[in-house]
Design an enzyme around this catalytic site. Structure first.
Site, mmCIF file in Angstrom:
data_model
loop_
_atom_site.group_PDB
_atom_site.id
_atom_site.type_symbol
_atom_site.label_atom_id
_atom_site.label_comp_id
_atom_site.label_asym_id
_atom_site.label_seq_id
_atom_site.Cartn_x
_atom_site.Cartn_y
_atom_site.Cartn_z
ATOM 1 N N LYS A 1 -1.434 -8.200 -4.234
ATOM 2 C CA LYS A 1 -2.936 -7.356 -3.992
ATOM 3 C C LYS A 1 -1.518 -6.195 -4.035
ATOM 4 O O LYS A 1 -0.762 -5.651 -3.133
ATOM 5 C CB LYS A 1 -3.400 -7.540 -3.196
ATOM 6 N N HIS B 1 0.754 -1.611 -0.459
ATOM 7 C CA HIS B 1 0.026 0.377 -0.578
ATOM 8 C C HIS B 1 1.076 1.496 0.248
ATOM 9 O O HIS B 1 2.069 1.285 0.302
ATOM 10 C CB HIS B 1 -1.352 0.187 1.334
#
Length: 298
Positions: free
Chosen positions: A218, A191
């Site tokens: 991800k 992230h």
């Protein structure tokens, strides 16, 4: 689009209707047992959610605050046992559970060091596998609620567990291997809440996650421009074509909503929605998102 690999029968039929349909994941961030159970039941009752993401960093933050008030520091084992003691309240929902310890480094509420992060997840992996009947006893204290010398076993057998591992944490590859050895799928994550990484970095990160053995790769980025959103979607599409594992690309905030609604068209295997409190900027209410997804892919 490759499908999310840890769906169970309660969730998988929705994706099976149309393999282009992304799975819908909704986070739970409560810390009290009764509230965790209530939120999980509410998520299941929607009938449109495929996976519960159990955010355990708020649990750790709550424990750390209590210990600080008592002028002591919580030990990693104490953090892990608290999580394991709450697992039964999540597993009763009947949906697959993605356990996520989001550190402050990547936008979460857990302020833990590299070593503590690894120790907590190692204990959780071991405890979950043993409580699910993969070994005779957990060896943890009674306070964890797990099967030990005198503690009762928590009813997690039959639950499909998966684990989020932040790929930039030291020892991430070892955590991924350990989770696989214990029967858990792994979502490797990265992230950036400040900006969107360059195209080259995005591609390299997706590749690094796959090379580490992750079951899902991800990436979530904060866009500053519409071009950032397009770059994230392009990187996701290229990774989906090049890698053997499913990928998930999210552009956060209001600007990135396209990635949450149409991400599957660019290869994303899932999308995150909210029921109540959001866990990241730009999440859409689950009823609204599910309605759109069903019209697009149903």
């Amino acid at each position: 689009m490759k499908q999310l690999p840890f769906l169970n029968d309660a969730a998988g039929h929705r994706v099976a209707v149309d393999p282009r349909r992304p799975a819908i994941i909704v986070p739970v961030q409560a810390t009290a047992p009764e509230e965790i159970a209530r939120q999980c039941r509410a998520i299941t009752d929607t009938g449109v959610v495929d996976v519960i993401e159990w955010r355990i960093d708020p649990v750790l933050a709550s424990i750390a605050e209590e210990c600080c008030a008592g002028s002591r520091a919580a030990a990693p084992q104490e953090f892990a046992e608290a999580v394991l003691g709450l697992a039964a309240h999540v597993s009763t929902a009947g949906l697959p559970v993605l356990i996520t310890l989001r550190t402050g480094f990547e936008g979460g509420s857990a302020d833990v060091s590299e070593d503590v992060y690894t120790e907590i997840l190692t204990t959780i992996i071991t405890g979950l596998s043993e409580s699910s009947g993969l070994s005779e006893s957990s060896g943890l204290s009674e306070s964890s609620g797990l099967s030990g010398a005198s503690g009762p076993a928590i009813p997690t057998a039959g639950t499909t567990w998966a684990l989020d591992v932040e790929i930039d944490r030291r020892g991430a590859a070892e955590l991924i291997d350990m989770a696989h050895d214990r029967g858990l799928s792994v979502v490797a994550s990265h992230h950036n809440f400040a900006r969107t990484d360059s195209a080259e970095v995005l591609g390299a990160t997706f590749t690094r996650m796959a090379a580490a053995g992750a079951d899902v790769a991800k990436i979530a980025m904060m866009p500053g421009t519409r071009a950032d959103v397009a770059e994230l979607l392009r990187a996701t599409a290229l990774a989906e074509e090049a890698l053997a594992v499913p990928v998930l690309g999210i552009s956060m905030g209001q600007l990135g909503r396209t990635s949450r609604v149409m991400g599957a068209d660019f290869g994303s295997c899932a999308t995150f929605a909210q029921l109540g409190e959001s866990s990241a900027p730009g999440q859409i209410a689950v009823a609204d998102l599910a309605g759109i997804v069903d019209r697009l892919y149903g």
